[in-house]
Design a protein around this motif. Structure first.
Motif, short mmCIF file in Angstrom:
data_model
loop_
_atom_site.label_atom_id
_atom_site.label_comp_id
_atom_site.label_asym_id
_atom_site.label_seq_id
_atom_site.Cartn_x
_atom_site.Cartn_y
_atom_site.Cartn_z
N THR A 1 5.41 5.84 -4.76
CA THR A 1 5.40 5.51 -7.13
C THR A 1 4.23 6.89 -7.12
O THR A 1 5.08 6.76 -8.30
N SER A 2 4.06 6.83 -6.50
CA SER A 2 2.17 7.91 -7.57
C SER A 2 2.59 8.84 -8.13
O SER A 2 3.95 9.59 -7.13
N PRO A 3 2.76 9.15 -9.39
CA PRO A 3 3.32 10.70 -9.67
C PRO A 3 2.14 11.02 -9.06
O PRO A 3 3.01 12.55 -8.98
N SER A 4 1.32 11.14 -8.57
CA SER A 4 0.69 12.37 -7.38
C SER A 4 1.67 12.47 -5.83
O SER A 4 1.31 13.52 -5.33
N PHE A 5 2.06 11.76 -5.79
CA PHE A 5 3.34 11.56 -4.62
C PHE A 5 4.39 12.56 -4.99
O PHE A 5 5.37 12.14 -5.17
N ASP A 6 4.44 14.43 -5.00
CA ASP A 6 5.33 14.53 -5.43
C ASP A 6 5.59 15.88 -4.70
O ASP A 6 5.07 17.17 -3.75
N SER A 7 7.48 16.43 -4.84
CA SER A 7 7.64 17.34 -3.89
C SER A 7 6.97 18.70 -3.85
O SER A 7 8.18 20.16 -3.25
N GLU A 8 6.33 18.79 -5.21
CA GLU A 8 5.82 20.00 -5.52
C GLU A 8 4.89 20.66 -4.68
O GLU A 8 4.56 21.65 -3.94
N MET B 1 1.08 -1.89 0.11
CA MET B 1 0.32 0.06 -0.07
C MET B 1 0.91 1.13 0.09
O MET B 1 0.43 1.92 -0.46
N ARG B 2 1.53 0.78 1.16
CA ARG B 2 2.59 2.25 1.19
C ARG B 2 3.39 2.72 0.01
O ARG B 2 3.89 3.86 -0.50
N THR B 3 4.30 1.37 -0.83
CA THR B 3 4.69 1.47 -2.38
C THR B 3 3.74 2.18 -3.12
O THR B 3 4.57 3.09 -4.14
N ARG B 4 2.42 1.75 -3.22
CA ARG B 4 1.71 2.02 -4.09
C ARG B 4 0.76 3.50 -3.94
O ARG B 4 1.79 4.51 -5.43
N MET C 1 11.00 2.10 7.04
CA MET C 1 12.79 2.14 6.70
C MET C 1 13.50 1.01 6.65
O MET C 1 14.09 1.43 5.45
N ASP C 2 13.32 0.23 6.99
CA ASP C 2 14.16 -0.97 6.15
C ASP C 2 13.76 -1.96 5.27
O ASP C 2 14.75 -3.09 4.46
N ARG C 3 12.70 -1.38 4.97
CA ARG C 3 12.67 -2.51 3.54
C ARG C 3 12.60 -1.08 2.58
O ARG C 3 13.13 -0.26 1.81
N LYS C 4 12.84 -1.92 0.55
CA LYS C 4 13.28 -1.08 -0.35
C LYS C 4 11.85 -0.81 -1.28
O LYS C 4 11.13 -1.61 -1.11
N ILE C 5 11.95 0.28 -2.13
CA ILE C 5 11.31 0.87 -2.96
C ILE C 5 12.14 1.10 -3.83
O ILE C 5 13.03 1.82 -4.80
N GLU C 6 11.41 -0.25 -4.94
CA GLU C 6 12.60 -0.24 -6.45
C GLU C 6 13.62 -0.01 -6.54
O GLU C 6 14.44 1.05 -7.15
N GLY C 7 14.54 -1.27 -5.39
CA GLY C 7 15.90 -1.75 -5.00
C GLY C 7 16.22 -0.09 -4.18
O GLY C 7 17.65 -0.53 -4.40
N GLN C 8 15.51 0.73 -3.99
CA GLN C 8 15.89 1.15 -2.40
C GLN C 8 15.52 1.14 -1.91
O GLN C 8 14.09 0.89 -1.58
N TYR C 9 16.52 1.55 -0.08
CA TYR C 9 15.42 1.52 0.05
C TYR C 9 14.65 3.01 0.76
O TYR C 9 15.15 4.21 -0.22
N THR C 10 13.59 2.74 1.33
CA THR C 10 11.83 4.11 1.01
C THR C 10 13.01 5.32 1.11
O THR C 10 12.47 6.38 1.05
N GLY C 11 13.57 5.86 2.36
CA GLY C 11 14.20 6.77 2.61
C GLY C 11 15.39 7.29 1.16
O GLY C 11 15.06 8.75 0.78
N ASP C 12 15.84 6.51 0.72
CA ASP C 12 16.88 6.96 -0.37
C ASP C 12 16.09 7.47 -1.31
O ASP C 12 15.90 7.88 -2.03
N TYR C 13 14.90 6.17 -1.97
CA TYR C 13 13.70 6.27 -2.91
C TYR C 13 13.17 8.41 -2.58
O TYR C 13 12.68 8.33 -3.54
N LEU C 14 12.40 8.31 -1.47
CA LEU C 14 12.21 9.33 -0.99
C LEU C 14 12.84 10.45 -1.23
O LEU C 14 12.97 11.59 -2.15
N ALA C 15 13.71 10.25 -1.14
CA ALA C 15 15.44 11.55 -1.10
C ALA C 15 15.58 11.44 -2.72
O ALA C 15 15.60 13.09 -3.02
#
Length: 296
Positions: free
Chosen positions: A59-66, A53-56, A78-92
């Motif tokens: 990764t949504s285009p609606s979830f953006d830094s704008e 759920m959180r990955t969805r 935090m300890d899991r990955k999204i598209e091969g990166q730890y979640t915090g790294d993916y967010l940043a």
């Protein structure tokens, strides 16, 4: 990276997404998303589903830094990955969004009209891992049920005592003494709370910073003095059980206060939605919360 995150949190436009439901609140979050408890039989399966759920969402285009400045994560996220990166790294790296970690272990029983935090016996380990995983800061929650001076003082004392350890570890704590929106004496609690927080803020050194996460106050702009305090990076508001429309409306009345919503952000999302429907529902939520946070 920390300096960049600090500038973003201090001066950026937007809000913080709270995606930090823990073991106790995860079944409710999944049920709201359309995944009943009959869909999983073990805790591991439950956490797999909530990470999906959180990955969805992330990764949504609606979830953006704008629109979104930061996101608060549960430890397992935090300890899991999204598209091969730890979640915090993916967010940043992919989203330009500042990651935070929820560090508390839930609430103790009510005493003196409040619920303090349960002991965080593995705090040092959590802070070390948070630094390794690229977190900017942390979040920890207490709850105030009644305008009891002793209880409110104990809550704030505990928050800042742990907050200092978090600062010493090089992270920025989000201090969250939530006032129950259903409290009969909510306004009195908020006055006592402001006084106690101010005492602790005034004792911080010039290089010690915190964020505050508070219930939207009964009296508009009640927390302006805290928002303007030099040791406060940002003051954010929790939705606290209000619907998104209610929370947004109340937020708009408070200058300088931005959202950090959880359920109000995800209330119209459902596992059965097509990607197009999901992105559209999330976009509507994100834009409405953003507007309430910045258009004042």
């Amino acid at each position: 990276m920390q300096e960049k995150f600090f500038e973003q949190m201090k001066n950026g436009k937007g809000f913080i997404a709270a995606l930090d439901q823990s073991g106790g609140s995860t079944p409710k979050a999944l049920a709201a998303y359309g995944v009943p408890e009959s869909e999983y039989s073990t805790e591991a399966e439950m956490f797999d589903l909530v990470h999906e759920m959180r990955t969805r969402i992330i990764t949504s285009p609606s979830f953006d830094s704008e629109h979104i400045l930061g996101a608060i994560l549960f430890e397992q996220t935090m300890d899991r990955k999204i598209e091969g990166q730890y979640t915090g790294d993916y967010l940043a790296n992919e989203k330009g969004i500042v990651p935070f970690l929820k560090v508390d272990k839930g609430l103790a029983d009510i005493s003196d009209g409040v619920q303090k935090m349960k002991p965080i016996d593995d705090l040092d380990d959590k802070l070390e891992r948070a630094n390794k995983r690229g977190m900017f800061g942390t979040k920890m929650r207490s709850v105030i049920k009644e305008a009891n001076h002793d209880g409110i003082k104990e809550v704030v004392d505990q928050q800042f005592e742990i907050g200092k350890k978090i600062i010493d570890a090089g992270l920025v704590p989000i201090i969250e003494p939530e006032v129950d929106i259903h409290s009969a004496d909510k306004e009195q609690s908020e006055e006592l709370l402001k006084q106690e927080i101010k005492k602790h803020l005034d004792q911080l050194a010039e290089n010690e910073f915190v964020m505050l996460k508070l219930s939207v106050p009964t009296v508009a702009n009640h927390y302006q003095e805290l928002i303007d305090h030099p040791q406060v990076v940002r003051v954010v508001a929790l939705s606290g059980g209000y619907s998104r429309d209610e929370a947004n409306q109340k937020l708009k009345d408070n200058e300088g206060l931005i959202a950090s919503f959880s359920r109000a952000l995800t209330e119209n999302l459902n596992v059965s939605q097509s990607d197009e429907e999901f992105h559209a529902a999330l976009k509507e939520a994100v834009e409405s919360i953003y507007d309430a946070s910045v258009n004042k």
